[in-house]
Design a protein around this motif. Structure first.
Motif, mmCIF file in Angstrom:
data_model
loop_
_atom_site.group_PDB
_atom_site.id
_atom_site.type_symbol
_atom_site.label_atom_id
_atom_site.label_comp_id
_atom_site.label_asym_id
_atom_site.label_seq_id
_atom_site.Cartn_x
_atom_site.Cartn_y
_atom_site.Cartn_z
ATOM 1 N N ALA A 1 -32.363 -29.959 46.251
ATOM 2 C CA ALA A 1 -31.274 -29.077 46.684
ATOM 3 C C ALA A 1 -31.772 -27.858 47.453
ATOM 4 N N ARG A 2 -33.068 -27.767 47.713
ATOM 5 C CA ARG A 2 -33.616 -26.554 48.337
ATOM 6 C C ARG A 2 -33.381 -26.489 49.837
ATOM 7 N N THR A 3 -33.059 -27.620 50.450
ATOM 8 C CA THR A 3 -32.755 -27.629 51.883
ATOM 9 C C THR A 3 -31.467 -28.416 52.111
ATOM 10 N N ASP A 4 -30.774 -28.061 53.190
ATOM 11 C CA ASP A 4 -29.544 -28.774 53.528
ATOM 12 C C ASP A 4 -29.852 -29.930 54.465
ATOM 13 N N GLU A 5 -28.798 -30.577 54.979
ATOM 14 C CA GLU A 5 -28.996 -31.755 55.829
ATOM 15 C C GLU A 5 -29.730 -31.414 57.122
ATOM 16 N N ALA A 6 -29.638 -30.162 57.547
ATOM 17 C CA ALA A 6 -30.334 -29.738 58.764
ATOM 18 C C ALA A 6 -31.769 -29.312 58.487
ATOM 19 N N GLY A 7 -32.157 -29.340 57.217
ATOM 20 C CA GLY A 7 -33.511 -28.921 56.867
ATOM 21 C C GLY A 7 -33.649 -27.436 56.653
ATOM 22 N N ASP A 8 -32.547 -26.712 56.594
ATOM 23 C CA ASP A 8 -32.602 -25.270 56.405
ATOM 24 C C ASP A 8 -32.644 -24.924 54.916
ATOM 25 N N LEU A 9 -33.258 -23.803 54.620
ATOM 26 C CA LEU A 9 -33.455 -23.361 53.248
ATOM 27 C C LEU A 9 -32.126 -23.015 52.586
ATOM 28 N N VAL A 10 -31.969 -23.437 51.327
ATOM 29 C CA VAL A 10 -30.799 -23.091 50.513
ATOM 30 C C VAL A 10 -31.306 -22.329 49.294
ATOM 31 N N LEU A 11 -30.836 -21.119 49.103
ATOM 32 C CA LEU A 11 -31.292 -20.293 47.988
ATOM 33 C C LEU A 11 -30.766 -20.828 46.662
#
Length: 414
Positions: free
Chosen positions: A247-257
């Motif tokens: 769950a640390r990154t979204d579908e675009a590969g961006d960081l999710v806090l």
């Protein structure tokens, strides 16, 4: 199938530690083993894209490194002893090596215990093992220690020199040697996992292979020393942290806090195993730093969402951790929990005395608190400072985006 540089890099990350361990065991010389393995990967870069990936990449690397070491010994065999070493190495099977009696059977765990010899300083033990086991660059290790790269380079050179001049053997530690080296071994595995969880540099947020290797070695350590609660605590900490990876990154590969992660994506099996280990640690009633950090992560992973987190319990655990490990990094993490209980202004005041100006997470916490207080210009500057201090492309991209959102009078949080 075409072999790319990324394919070879994956083999390097997965097999560097084992190859170096095997060669050190065969050679008894750290520098020669490390150079030979590096040479083998250089040859792989030249040949594999042309000839294809060998059936056993790890075996190919070890065999090629062994041949390179033999060639070097022969070139340098101005004395009979060096020629004898070359002959002995050529006759040996580097994948097995001489049989030794002792408790540590895993080659890479053996290397960790060897590098954690008490004749070396704690900093040297950890730095050298990160270099040999994980194949981390000097810059990556310096980042983990928050010191300049030149300082770390000198530290690694001195550690190797100490092993050579003091005649520290590469051998299986005796049972009675294990407890004295445990603290250093735990530090090494923790930092290897930390680098795997969030890479200090590069395009990717993390290095899953390195984190997996740290977990594997931690499991081996628990099996080797089942009565050591801190070994259990470290394994629990790794598992509960690793559980959040999906769950640390979204579908675009961006960081999710953490606060924004979809907790349904967390690995439920790892969470359950980690919680079980934390409960086992609690029954031991001998709390240590890794057990307390695992307990903090257990509180986070028990909550259905960020709002349901028991922040008072988190603060209490950090208070206990500070008694055992009174560092500014622990104080920083405690301030995050305090902000949830007492508000951002109280937490911001706790940052004033922390000496963490070169530590990106310090500026992240400060930026978030300033944002919540409506001090957006200062917050944007702090986000930018954090981004400037990060060499991880995914992390840096996220931080720059936060800075832009705050500077552009966008939403205060994402």
């Amino acid at each position: 199938m075409t072999v790319t540089g990324a394919d070879i890099a994956r083999v390097f990350r997965a097999e560097h530690g084992r190859a170096v361990s095997v060669l050190i065991r065969a050679l008894g010389d750290i520098d020669l083993a490390e150079d030979a393995v590096q040479d083998a990967f250089t040859v792989a870069v030249e040949r594999w894209p042309r000839d294809g990936m060998p059936p056993s990449p790890a075996g190919w690397i070890i065999t090629t490194a062994r041949r390179r070491a033999i060639d070097r010994l022969r070139r340098e065999s101005t004395r009979e002893a060096r020629q004898a070493e070359a002959v002995a190495l050529q006759a040996a099977d580097p994948a097995v090596g001489p049989d030794e009696e002792g408790p540590v059977k895993d080659e890479r765990l053996r290397l960790v215990f060897t590098c954690c010899h008490p004749a070396l300083s704690r900093e040297a033990q950890v730095a050298l093992t990160l270099r040999l086991l994980g194949g981390l660059t000097t810059a990556e290790i310096a980042h983990a220690f928050l010191v300049p790269e030149s300082t770390m380079a000198q530290r690694i050179v001195r550690a190797k020199s100490k092993i050579r001049t003091a005649g520290i053997p590469y051998r299986v530690p005796r049972d009675e040697d294990l407890p004295a080296r445990l603290s250093s071994v735990l530090s090494v595995l923790y930092l290897v996992f930390t680098e795997g969880h969030t890479a200090s540099a590069g395009a990717d947020l993390d290095r899953p292979d390195l984190a997996a290797e740290a977990i594997r070695l931690a499991r081996q350590l628990v099996e080797l020393m089942p009565d050591e609660p801190e070994a259990l605590g470290l394994l629990a900490l790794m598992l509960l942290t690793e559980a959040r990876r999906p769950a640390r990154t979204d579908e675009a590969g961006d960081l999710v806090l953490l606060a924004d992660q979809d907790r349904s994506r967390w690995d439920a099996d790892l969470v359950a195993e980690g919680h079980g280990l934390v409960r086992k640690c609690l029954r031991r009633n001998a709390p240590g730093p890794y057990q307390l950090q695992a307990a903090i992560n257990a509180v986070h992973t028990e909550a259905a969402d960020a709002a349901a987190t028991d922040w008072s319990q988190v603060v209490a655990l950090y208070d206990h951790l500070l008694q055992l490990t009174p560092t500014d990094v622990v104080r920083l993490n405690r301030a995050v929990a305090v902000a949830e209980l007492d508000g951002p202004q109280v937490a911001l005041a706790l940052l004033d005395d922390l000496d963490l100006a070169a530590y990106a997470p310090f500026h992240v916490v400060r930026a978030e608190l300033l944002d919540r207080l409506g001090r957006r210009a200062e917050s944007a500057a702090a986000w930018e400072r954090a981004a400037d201090l990060s060499d991880n492309a995914t992390q840096s991209r996220h931080l720059h985006a936060r800075a832009a959102a705050v500077a552009g009078d966008g939403p205060a949080s994402t």
